[in-house]
Motif scaffolding. Structure first.
Motif, PDB file in Angstrom:
ATOM      1  N   ALA A  34       5.651   0.071  -7.754  1.00 21.37           N
ATOM      2  CA  ALA A  34       4.850   1.299  -7.846  1.00 21.37           C
ATOM      3  C   ALA A  34       4.159   1.597  -6.525  1.00 21.37           C
ATOM      4  O   ALA A  34       4.045   2.751  -6.102  1.00 21.37           O
ATOM      5  N   HIS A  35       3.701   0.551  -5.842  1.00 18.64           N
ATOM      6  CA  HIS A  35       3.066   0.738  -4.538  1.00 18.64           C
ATOM      7  C   HIS A  35       4.069   1.287  -3.530  1.00 18.64           C
ATOM      8  O   HIS A  35       3.759   2.220  -2.771  1.00 18.64           O
ATOM      9  N   ALA A  36       5.279   0.711  -3.523  1.00 19.02           N
ATOM     10  CA  ALA A  36       6.313   1.177  -2.596  1.00 19.02           C
ATOM     11  C   ALA A  36       6.701   2.618  -2.889  1.00 19.02           C
ATOM     12  O   ALA A  36       7.001   3.396  -1.968  1.00 19.02           O
ATOM     13  N   ALA A  37       6.676   3.000  -4.160  1.00 19.74           N
ATOM     14  CA  ALA A  37       7.053   4.363  -4.558  1.00 19.74           C
ATOM     15  C   ALA A  37       5.915   5.359  -4.369  1.00 19.74           C
ATOM     16  O   ALA A  37       6.121   6.563  -4.515  1.00 19.74           O
ATOM     17  N   GLY A  38       4.703   4.849  -4.079  1.00 23.44           N
ATOM     18  CA  GLY A  38       3.562   5.739  -3.888  1.00 23.44           C
ATOM     19  C   GLY A  38       2.995   6.293  -5.178  1.00 23.44           C
ATOM     20  O   GLY A  38       2.342   7.334  -5.169  1.00 23.44           O
ATOM     21  N   THR A  39       3.218   5.589  -6.300  1.00 22.94           N
ATOM     22  CA  THR A  39       2.763   6.103  -7.590  1.00 22.94           C
ATOM     23  C   THR A  39       1.502   5.409  -8.111  1.00 22.94           C
ATOM     24  O   THR A  39       1.013   5.763  -9.178  1.00 22.94           O
ATOM     25  N   LEU A  40       0.992   4.423  -7.373  1.00 22.99           N
ATOM     26  CA  LEU A  40      -0.234   3.758  -7.807  1.00 22.99           C
ATOM     27  C   LEU A  40      -1.442   4.656  -7.581  1.00 22.99           C
ATOM     28  O   LEU A  40      -1.499   5.403  -6.603  1.00 22.99           O
ATOM     29  N   GLN A  41      -2.415   4.569  -8.484  1.00 19.51           N
ATOM     30  CA  GLN A  41      -3.701   5.226  -8.272  1.00 19.51           C
ATOM     31  C   GLN A  41      -4.293   4.697  -6.962  1.00 19.51           C
ATOM     32  O   GLN A  41      -4.081   3.545  -6.575  1.00 19.51           O
ATOM     33  N   ALA A  42      -5.046   5.546  -6.244  1.00 22.97           N
ATOM     34  CA  ALA A  42      -5.459   5.236  -4.875  1.00 22.97           C
ATOM     35  C   ALA A  42      -6.231   3.935  -4.760  1.00 22.97           C
ATOM     36  O   ALA A  42      -6.020   3.150  -3.822  1.00 22.97           O
ATOM     37  N   GLY A  43      -7.152   3.671  -5.692  1.00 19.29           N
ATOM     38  CA  GLY A  43      -7.926   2.442  -5.624  1.00 19.29           C
ATOM     39  C   GLY A  43      -7.052   1.217  -5.793  1.00 19.29           C
ATOM     40  O   GLY A  43      -7.186   0.230  -5.049  1.00 19.29           O
ATOM     41  N   HIS A  44      -6.148   1.256  -6.750  1.00 18.83           N
ATOM     42  CA  HIS A  44      -5.230   0.131  -6.951  1.00 18.83           C
ATOM     43  C   HIS A  44      -4.318  -0.049  -5.734  1.00 18.83           C
ATOM     44  O   HIS A  44      -4.021  -1.186  -5.325  1.00 18.83           O
ATOM     45  N   ALA A  45      -3.869   1.064  -5.153  1.00 16.80           N
ATOM     46  CA  ALA A  45      -3.012   0.973  -3.968  1.00 16.80           C
ATOM     47  C   ALA A  45      -3.748   0.309  -2.812  1.00 16.80           C
ATOM     48  O   ALA A  45      -3.168  -0.474  -2.048  1.00 16.80           O
ATOM     49  N   LEU A  46      -5.033   0.602  -2.679  1.00 17.18           N
ATOM     50  CA  LEU A  46      -5.817  -0.001  -1.604  1.00 17.18           C
ATOM     51  C   LEU A  46      -5.887  -1.517  -1.768  1.00 17.18           C
ATOM     52  O   LEU A  46      -5.728  -2.267  -0.789  1.00 17.18           O
TER      53      LEU A  46
END
Length: 226
Positions: A13-25
């Motif tokens: 999900a991170h690689a696809a850019g679909t994570l919510q911003a806080g989780h991606a951080l």
């Protein structure tokens, strides 16, 4: 040595850019110091690119390019959690950021964020709010808990991602040390206890709420937005 990593579903999900911003951080902060997860992210990104190449060409709607360019022009530049940036020196907290123990680097995924001073949470406990420039509503914070102290027993209404920056805690499931990553949801009911000998500092992102068992803990959690 790092013992706990994000699962492949999170990394994909991170690689696809679909994570919510806080989780991606938080996932990005983990990947900065974890060669294993960086390699997995590269694999997933390559797979995504290969899948895009197999798609049939599609015709764009009229004015689609013009509308896209207009949206780009009207949107502030967004820094993704995985974007490379020099990590600020641990001994020189930038822009009034709170201090970290000597030798502990700030994750470069925090570049551009506003990080508040340490605030009292309880005896031997402090917290700091992290505000993301591209998603101010994201619930991201730092926790600084003294040696031998513990958070109140709790579960989660949705999900919580935690990256250990310094020290160690044990929540009954496992021991988490520097560089380790933890994902918890409503199926997890735990009480993180900081190990003797050193405080523990973690970066966390919460979707939903932390659901504390104790009334006072629930009140304090609500007061700080946890």
């Amino acid at each position: 040595m790092i013992h706990h990593h994000p699962g492949d579903e999170l990394l994909l999900a991170h690689a696809a850019g679909t994570l919510q911003a806080g989780h991606a951080l938080v996932v990005g902060a983990h990947a900065e110091g974890c060669a294993h997860c960086r390699a997995r992210l590269c694999t997933f990104e390559a797979l995504g690119g290969a899948m895009l190449e197999t798609l049939e060409p599609a015709h764009l709607a009229p004015e689609a390019l013009a509308r896209t360019m207009a949206r780009i022009d009207g949107t502030a530049p967004r820094r993704t959690a995985a974007a490379p940036a020099p990590a600020p020196a641990a001994t020189a907290a930038p822009g009034g950021w709170p201090d970290l123990p000597a030798g502990t680097p700030w994750p470069s995924s925090l570049a551009g964020c506003v990080v508040s001073r340490w605030r009292w949470l309880g005896p031997g406990m402090r917290w700091s709010r992290v505000t993301l420039p591209h998603d101010p509503a994201a619930n991201v914070f730092l926790l600084r808990i003294g040696a031998g102290k513990c958070l109140a027993t709790h579960t989660h209404s949705n999900s919580e991602l935690t990256q250990v920056l310094y020290g160690r805690f044990d929540d009954g499931r496992a021991l988490f040390g520097p560089g380790d990553f933890d994902e918890a949801d409503g199926s997890i009911h735990h009480q993180p206890v900081v190990q003797a000998g050193s405080e523990c500092i973690c970066l966390a992102s919460v979707q939903g709420k932390v659901v504390f068992d104790n009334f006072l803990a629930r009140w304090l959690g609500a007061a700080v937005g946890m």
